[in-house]
Write an enzyme that holds these catalytic residues in place. Structure first.
Site, PDB file in Angstrom:
ATOM      1  N   SER A 117       0.828  -1.204   0.000  1.00  0.00           N
ATOM      2  CA  SER A 117       0.000   0.000   0.000  1.00  0.00           C
ATOM      3  C   SER A 117       0.862   1.253   0.000  1.00  0.00           C
ATOM      4  CB  SER A 117      -0.848  -0.023   1.277  1.00  0.00           C
ATOM      5  OG  SER A 117      -1.443   1.226   1.489  1.00  0.00           O
ATOM      6  N   LYS A 137       1.973  -3.547   7.108  1.00  0.00           N
ATOM      7  CA  LYS A 137       2.283  -3.669   5.663  1.00  0.00           C
ATOM      8  C   LYS A 137       3.790  -3.579   5.449  1.00  0.00           C
ATOM      9  CE  LYS A 137      -1.372  -4.640   3.842  1.00  0.00           C
ATOM     10  NZ  LYS A 137      -1.708  -5.657   2.870  1.00  0.00           N
ATOM     11  N   TYR A 145      -1.719  -0.189  11.093  1.00  0.00           N
ATOM     12  CA  TYR A 145      -1.985  -0.953   9.857  1.00  0.00           C
ATOM     13  C   TYR A 145      -0.815  -0.808   8.891  1.00  0.00           C
ATOM     14  CZ  TYR A 145      -3.559  -1.358   5.014  1.00  0.00           C
ATOM     15  OH  TYR A 145      -3.629  -1.644   3.673  1.00  0.00           O
TER      16      TYR A 145
END
Ligand code: NAD
Ligand code: UFG
Length: 360
Positions: free
Chosen positions: A130, A158, A154
């Protein structure tokens, strides 16, 4: 496709938003797909819709990647050539409240998956990363050399997953991975049969706009109009989910050819503000979108858009679908499925939304 080999591809998280669209592109390319999903953030109804689109039953195993034994059994039952790994929790706000759940799901699941791939000799991985790994970028457009840094738990998961995969590639020269850094995926399959169906209140702007248009929410809250951007609202690089789906197919081809590992941005290269997005949606749908400006959202940054030139150079991939197509297709999905996957597909004309179109 004539002359190109077809593969058996494990699609982890394939019932989700981006995964389901990628399944259609994989099937179109002739690959055999097996979905593995625990449906934590998706509906099994996706499978019947996918079957209608691809014209054949879609194989799916309901399992949680956190269960090592379940993942081991999965790799014993099938002979996969490659894996595409979408399965993750992805809500930024929730990740502040439940960091352990995010680390457990995203990282433990990935460790189990990589372990089973290694044991089974499955050496090709396409990974969903991402733009969040760039945190608050020093400048835009962002290329792959930009400094990495995260602004939320989050994002940290990643980044750790990217690093895990990179370490595995170093440790085993036969293992090949494509690390795809998505910018802001929006839109839906042109059939209107599959699309984005967030549980509860949408975190992301496009599904929120769609639900306002559908009459499920009163108005959009725009998080801040005092950013240093042309109209003061946040700027992002929205990319049509079908362009993104196609990128996975070409990334897989790249790995199969043995061209090496890959980390690329997937975006259009064009920054769009929230207000521009609202107006484009209004034009594409014929609905008006009431909004109010509210305070900035915690963790948001002013401007994020990609330099996608590396993906073009290495993969020969570039986006084909513009902002109008993104809005049109998002609206087609929403208007055919006002309650997402909860109800059977409605025809656009007889949908309760038709009246809203004229109302606005
Ligand atoms: P999604 O939630 O719609 O899909 C993820 C799927 O994975 C869901 O079907 C969910 O049930 C499944 N899943 C989650 N944890 C699992 C587990 N432990 N075991 C088995 N299945 C599990 O999300 P999406 O929008 O399709 O995103 C797919 C991937 O792309 C994610 O990894 C996400 O982090 C990444 N990504 C998404 C965006 C975005 O804006 N949508 C942007 C950048 C990156
Ligand atoms: N926004 C609003 N109102 C809303 C929702 C969002 O004004 O109700 C604004 C945000 O402030 C931002 C823009 O719309 O300026 C886009 O916000 P999104 O939540 O749709 O997307 P983000 O860029 O914040 O984040 C998304 C994913 C992340 C991913 C990132 C990649 O949610 O997981 O894109 O760039 F990491």
């Amino acid at each position: 496709m004539a002359g190109q080999t077809t593969k058996c591809v494990l699609v982890c998280g394939g019932a989700g938003y981006i995964g389901s669209h990628t399944c259609t592109a994989l099937a179109e390319r002739g690959h055999r797909i097996v979905i593995a999903d625990n449906f934590a953030n998706s509906s099994p109804r996706v499978l019947l819709r996918l079957q209608r689109i691809v014209g054949a039953p879609v194989e799916c195993e309901r399992l949680d990647l956190r269960s090592k034994s379940a993942v081991t059994r999965l790799f014993k039952r099938h002979r996969f050539d490659a894996v595409i790994h979408f399965a993750a929790l992805k809500a930024v706000g929730e990740s502040f409240e439940r960091p352990l759940a995010y680390f457990d799901n995203n990282i433990s699941g990935t460790i189990n998956l990589l372990g089973s791939m290694h044991d089974a000799g499955v050496m090709r991985l396409v990974f969903s990363s991402s733009a969040t790994v760039y945190g608050d970028p020093e400048s835009v457009p962002i290329n792959e050399q930009a400094r990495l840094g995260v602004t939320n738990p989050y994002g940290r998961t990643k980044l750790v997953m990217e690093q895990l995969i990179e370490d595995l590639c170093h440790a085993d020269g036969c293992f090949r991975a494509a690390n795809l850094r998505y910018f802001n995926p929006v839109g839906a399959h042109p059939s209107g049969l599959i699309g984005e169906d967030p549980a509860g209140i949408p975190n992301n702007v496009m599904p929120y706009i769609c639900q306002v248009a559908a009459g499920r929410r009163g108005k959009l809250s725009i998080f801040g109009d005092d950013y240093p951007t042309p109209d003061g609202t946040g700027v992002r690089d929205y990319i049509h989910v079908m362009d993104l789906a196609r990128a996975h197919v070409v990334a897989l081809d790249y790995l199969v050819r043995g061209d090496g590992n890959l980390t690329v941005n997937l975006g259009t290269g064009r920054g769009i503000s929230v207000l521009e997005l609202v107006h484009a949606f209004e034009r594409a749908s014929g609905c008006s979108i009431p909004y109010e400006i509210v305070a900035r959202r915690r963790g948001d940054v002013a401007e994020v858009y990609a330099d996608p030139s590396l993906a073009r150079r290495l993969l020969g991939w570039r986006t084909r679908l513009d902002l109008h197509a993104m809005c049109r297709d998002a609206w087609r999905w929403q208007s055919m499925n006002p309650d997402g996957y909860q109800r059977p597909t409605a025809k656009t004309k007889s949908s309760p939304l038709a009246s809203r179109k004229t109302m606005t």
